[in-house]
Every structure is written in structure tokens, then in C-alpha cells.
Design a protein around this motif. Structure first.
Motif, PDB file in Angstrom:
ATOM      1  N   SER A  37      36.876  33.201  39.693  1.00  0.00           N
ATOM      2  CA  SER A  37      37.038  34.627  40.223  1.00  0.00           C
ATOM      3  C   SER A  37      35.979  35.216  40.570  1.00  0.00           C
ATOM      4  O   SER A  37      35.373  36.209  41.261  1.00  0.00           O
ATOM      5  CB  SER A  37      37.800  34.671  39.493  1.00  0.00           C
ATOM      6  N   ALA A  67      37.636  39.869  37.683  1.00  0.00           N
ATOM      7  CA  ALA A  67      37.173  38.799  37.354  1.00  0.00           C
ATOM      8  C   ALA A  67      36.191  37.654  36.564  1.00  0.00           C
ATOM      9  O   ALA A  67      35.360  38.388  36.011  1.00  0.00           O
ATOM     10  CB  ALA A  67      36.346  38.691  39.129  1.00  0.00           C
ATOM     11  N   LEU A  80      44.090  39.639  41.225  1.00  0.00           N
ATOM     12  CA  LEU A  80      43.439  38.907  40.202  1.00  0.00           C
ATOM     13  C   LEU A  80      44.370  40.397  39.338  1.00  0.00           C
ATOM     14  O   LEU A  80      44.694  41.183  39.193  1.00  0.00           O
ATOM     15  CB  LEU A  80      41.754  39.105  40.417  1.00  0.00           C
TER      16      LEU A  80
END
Length: 149
Positions: A51, A46, A29
């Protein structure tokens, strides 16, 4: 032909599985650096529904000063649980200006809900006890790009 299509489609979906199954937990990420006073936090970000849904699930380890910053589109009461999460975590519910609204210790594999005391857009998950060991409590301010500093 229809009878073959349905089982093959199902088999294909099972083989592909969720995004994390091929490469383990989501480790790639975007990242940002935050600070809590003199302490640096290396946070994965996120910021998409996918995510945020996976979060830190299935992660077996995480460096001491690393965490995950969940970013939502608008302030709301944010609630988290620990289904499929193996690490004990503390969630910091954070206002737009970086002020920690409240903290919640969360146990692995628990379905107990932990919610923000007021609407927030940010939730920072760190190892359980990370904030307490550093004397960081509700009312403290985090700084970094998400908070305009």
C-alpha cells in the motif's frame, strides 16, 4: 511442455496485473481521522509495503479534507517521489508525537525526491496547498490515534 508453460505463465501474470488495475487506485484502505487544530483530516492508512508503494498513484481526484497517511515500522529518513501520481500533493513528514517536521510540495509525475528533515515514521499526503491555506507549518502538531491522541 516447458515451452507452453512459460508463455502461459507470463500471459497469466499480465492478465492479473497489479492490485490496483482491477478496481482502479486503492480506495479501500483502512481509514483514520486526524486533526490539525480545528481541521479534521480523513486519511487512508498505507501501512504495508504494497500500500505504501502504490500510495496515491493513478488517483484522478480526492475529496478536499482527505489524504493518505503512510505508516512505517520505525523512524527513518523518508523520501517520496511522484511517479504515476496525477494530483499535486504536499507531504507532511510527521514525528511520532504528531509534530510536523517539514513540508514538501510535490509536482505530479515528477521523479524529484522529497525527504524528511529528520527520521520519521509518518508521512501525510494532502492536496498541494492544503496546509498552507490553513496556516499549518512545520512545528504544528497533528492529533489522532496514530499519535496517541
Amino acid at each position: 511442455m516447458k515451452a507452453l508453460f512459460t508463455p502461459l505463465l507470463c500471459l497469466g501474470l499480465l492478465a492479473s496485473g497489479p492490485a490496483w488495475s482491477q478496481d482502479g487506485p486503492q480506495l479501500n484502505l483502512p481509514r483514520t481521522t486526524l486533526s490539525a487544530g480545528m481541521r479534521l483530516i480523513h486519511a487512508q492508512v498505507a501501512d504495508t509495503p504494497q500500500s505504501r508503494t502504490v500510495g496515491l498513484m493513478f488517483r484522478r481526484e480526492m475529496p478536499d479534507n482527505e489524504g493518505m497517511l503512510f505508516v512505517f515500522e520505525q523512524p527513518a529518513t523518508q523520501c517520496f517521489w511522484m511517479k504515476n501520481t496525477l494530483l499535486p500533493l504536499t507531504a507532511a513528514f510527521v514525528a511520532d508525537d504528531g509534530t510536523i517536521v517539514n513540508l514538501a510540495d510535490m509536482q505530479p509525475q515528477s521523479l524529484d525526491s522529497h525527504c524528511s528533515a529528520k527520521p520519521v515514521r509518518y508521512v501525510l499526503e494532502m492536496h498541494q496547498g492544503w496546509f498552507a491555506k490553513r496556516g499549518i507549518k512545520a512545528g504544528a502538531r497533528l492529533s489522532g490515534p496514530p499519535f496517541g491522541k
